[in-house]
Design a protein around this motif. Structure first.
Motif, PDB file in Angstrom:
ATOM      1  N   MET A   1      46.009  -2.786  41.515  1.00 10.02           N
ATOM      2  CA  MET A   1      46.537  -3.112  43.045  1.00 10.02           C
ATOM      3  C   MET A   1      45.347  -3.797  43.556  1.00 10.02           C
ATOM      4  O   MET A   1      44.372  -3.714  43.508  1.00 10.02           O
ATOM      5  N   LYS A   2      45.759  -4.931  44.287  1.00  9.78           N
ATOM      6  CA  LYS A   2      45.004  -5.657  45.067  1.00  9.78           C
ATOM      7  C   LYS A   2      45.096  -5.255  46.514  1.00  9.78           C
ATOM      8  O   LYS A   2      46.408  -4.825  46.973  1.00  9.78           O
ATOM      9  N   PHE A   3      43.801  -5.107  47.182  1.00 10.26           N
ATOM     10  CA  PHE A   3      43.843  -4.928  48.674  1.00 10.26           C
ATOM     11  C   PHE A   3      42.969  -5.955  49.270  1.00 10.26           C
ATOM     12  O   PHE A   3      42.051  -6.353  48.903  1.00 10.26           O
ATOM     13  N   HIS A   4      43.631  -6.475  50.442  1.00  6.93           N
ATOM     14  CA  HIS A   4      42.976  -7.503  51.282  1.00  6.93           C
ATOM     15  C   HIS A   4      42.910  -6.927  52.652  1.00  6.93           C
ATOM     16  O   HIS A   4      43.895  -6.797  53.284  1.00  6.93           O
ATOM     17  N   PRO A   5      41.792  -6.767  53.336  1.00 11.78           N
ATOM     18  CA  PRO A   5      41.654  -6.298  54.850  1.00 11.78           C
ATOM     19  C   PRO A   5      42.090  -7.213  55.702  1.00 11.78           C
ATOM     20  O   PRO A   5      42.039  -8.374  55.539  1.00 11.78           O
ATOM     21  N   LEU A   6      42.638  -6.801  56.937  1.00 10.60           N
ATOM     22  CA  LEU A   6      43.245  -7.734  57.837  1.00 10.60           C
ATOM     23  C   LEU A   6      42.168  -7.860  58.873  1.00 10.60           C
ATOM     24  O   LEU A   6      41.300  -7.178  59.286  1.00 10.60           O
ATOM     25  N   HIS A   7      42.263  -9.009  59.855  1.00 13.60           N
ATOM     26  CA  HIS A   7      41.329  -9.416  60.897  1.00 13.60           C
ATOM     27  C   HIS A   7      40.116  -9.402  60.455  1.00 13.60           C
ATOM     28  O   HIS A   7      39.471 -10.037  59.609  1.00 13.60           O
ATOM     29  N   ASP A   8      39.098  -8.626  61.340  1.00  8.56           N
ATOM     30  CA  ASP A   8      37.584  -8.547  61.195  1.00  8.56           C
ATOM     31  C   ASP A   8      37.437  -7.329  60.465  1.00  8.56           C
ATOM     32  O   ASP A   8      36.264  -6.696  60.630  1.00  8.56           O
ATOM     33  N   ARG A   9      38.249  -6.859  59.707  1.00 13.17           N
ATOM     34  CA  ARG A   9      37.937  -5.831  58.727  1.00 13.17           C
ATOM     35  C   ARG A   9      37.161  -5.926  57.394  1.00 13.17           C
ATOM     36  O   ARG A   9      37.506  -6.975  56.779  1.00 13.17           O
ATOM     37  N   VAL A  10      36.350  -4.754  56.885  1.00  7.14           N
ATOM     38  CA  VAL A  10      35.593  -5.282  55.615  1.00  7.14           C
ATOM     39  C   VAL A  10      35.806  -4.115  54.743  1.00  7.14           C
ATOM     40  O   VAL A  10      35.567  -3.010  55.274  1.00  7.14           O
ATOM     41  N   LEU A  11      35.972  -4.336  53.243  1.00  2.59           N
ATOM     42  CA  LEU A  11      35.977  -3.466  52.360  1.00  2.59           C
ATOM     43  C   LEU A  11      34.780  -3.482  51.669  1.00  2.59           C
ATOM     44  O   LEU A  11      34.126  -4.352  51.264  1.00  2.59           O
ATOM     45  N   VAL A  12      34.205  -2.078  51.710  1.00  2.24           N
ATOM     46  CA  VAL A  12      32.972  -1.921  51.166  1.00  2.24           C
ATOM     47  C   VAL A  12      32.702  -0.836  49.889  1.00  2.24           C
ATOM     48  O   VAL A  12      33.238   0.226  50.219  1.00  2.24           O
ATOM     49  N   ARG A  13      31.939  -1.110  48.973  1.00  2.00           N
ATOM     50  CA  ARG A  13      31.544  -0.210  48.064  1.00  2.00           C
ATOM     51  C   ARG A  13      30.254   0.452  48.247  1.00  2.00           C
ATOM     52  O   ARG A  13      29.221  -0.435  48.375  1.00  2.00           O
ATOM     53  N   ARG A  14      30.209   1.762  48.581  1.00  2.00           N
ATOM     54  CA  ARG A  14      28.821   2.183  48.580  1.00  2.00           C
ATOM     55  C   ARG A  14      27.780   1.847  47.458  1.00  2.00           C
ATOM     56  O   ARG A  14      28.285   2.218  46.360  1.00  2.00           O
ATOM     57  N   VAL A  15      26.618   1.876  47.727  1.00  2.00           N
ATOM     58  CA  VAL A  15      25.679   1.748  46.700  1.00  2.00           C
ATOM     59  C   VAL A  15      24.802   2.929  46.730  1.00  2.00           C
ATOM     60  O   VAL A  15      24.468   3.748  47.543  1.00  2.00           O
ATOM     61  N   GLU A  16      24.753   3.672  45.391  1.00  2.00           N
ATOM     62  CA  GLU A  16      24.413   4.866  45.007  1.00  2.00           C
ATOM     63  C   GLU A  16      22.813   4.981  45.373  1.00  2.00           C
ATOM     64  O   GLU A  16      22.295   4.075  44.906  1.00  2.00           O
ATOM     65  N   SER A  17      22.342   6.079  46.139  1.00  2.00           N
ATOM     66  CA  SER A  17      20.880   6.096  46.133  1.00  2.00           C
ATOM     67  C   SER A  17      20.310   6.491  44.949  1.00  2.00           C
ATOM     68  O   SER A  17      20.819   7.281  44.132  1.00  2.00           O
ATOM     69  N   ASP A  18      18.988   6.524  44.764  1.00  4.73           N
ATOM     70  CA  ASP A  18      18.206   7.345  43.725  1.00  4.73           C
ATOM     71  C   ASP A  18      18.210   8.946  43.744  1.00  4.73           C
ATOM     72  O   ASP A  18      18.298   9.529  44.848  1.00  4.73           O
ATOM     73  N   GLU A  19      18.342   9.283  42.538  1.00  5.98           N
ATOM     74  CA  GLU A  19      18.594  10.539  42.344  1.00  5.98           C
ATOM     75  C   GLU A  19      17.280  11.604  42.333  1.00  5.98           C
ATOM     76  O   GLU A  19      17.077  12.717  42.278  1.00  5.98           O
ATOM     77  N   LYS A  20      16.050  10.776  42.230  1.00  2.02           N
ATOM     78  CA  LYS A  20      14.747  11.334  42.425  1.00  2.02           C
ATOM     79  C   LYS A  20      13.896  10.775  43.396  1.00  2.02           C
ATOM     80  O   LYS A  20      14.260   9.559  44.083  1.00  2.02           O
TER      81      LYS A  20
END
Length: 96
Positions: A1-20
């Protein structure tokens, strides 16, 4: 499935932090805070100003960004947890 945000919206993937920690202690999942750093996956075409002209967004797909702790709406697309937020919720772009 493709998704494209509308207007001034942004789709973001979180970056995982260190586990230590820097001292070598392992942080359990229950004690971790959600990261406030992410990578832009997709960007809308931009908001419109008072005259109806489109204002181009300042971020683009692939940018590494910082955002507020409570910013955005969590969504699941193709089994992946992502965030949709307004461009104004982005605090800045990280440059390497």
């Amino acid at each position: 499935m493709k998704f494209h945000p509308l207007h001034d919206r942004v789709l973001v993937r979180r970056v995982e932090s260190d586990e230590k920690t820097k001292g070598g202690l392992i942080i359990p999942d229950s004690a971790k805070e959600k990261p406030q750093e992410g990578v832009v996956v997709s960007v809308g075409k931009g908001a419109r100003d008072e005259d109806g002209k489109r204002v181009a967004p300042d971020v683009k797909a692939g940018d590494r960004i910082l955002f507020g702790k409570w910013s955005g709406t969590e969504v699941k697309i193709d089994g992946e947890d992502l965030l949709i937020m307004k461009e104004s919720d982005i605090l800045g772009v990280l440059e390497v």
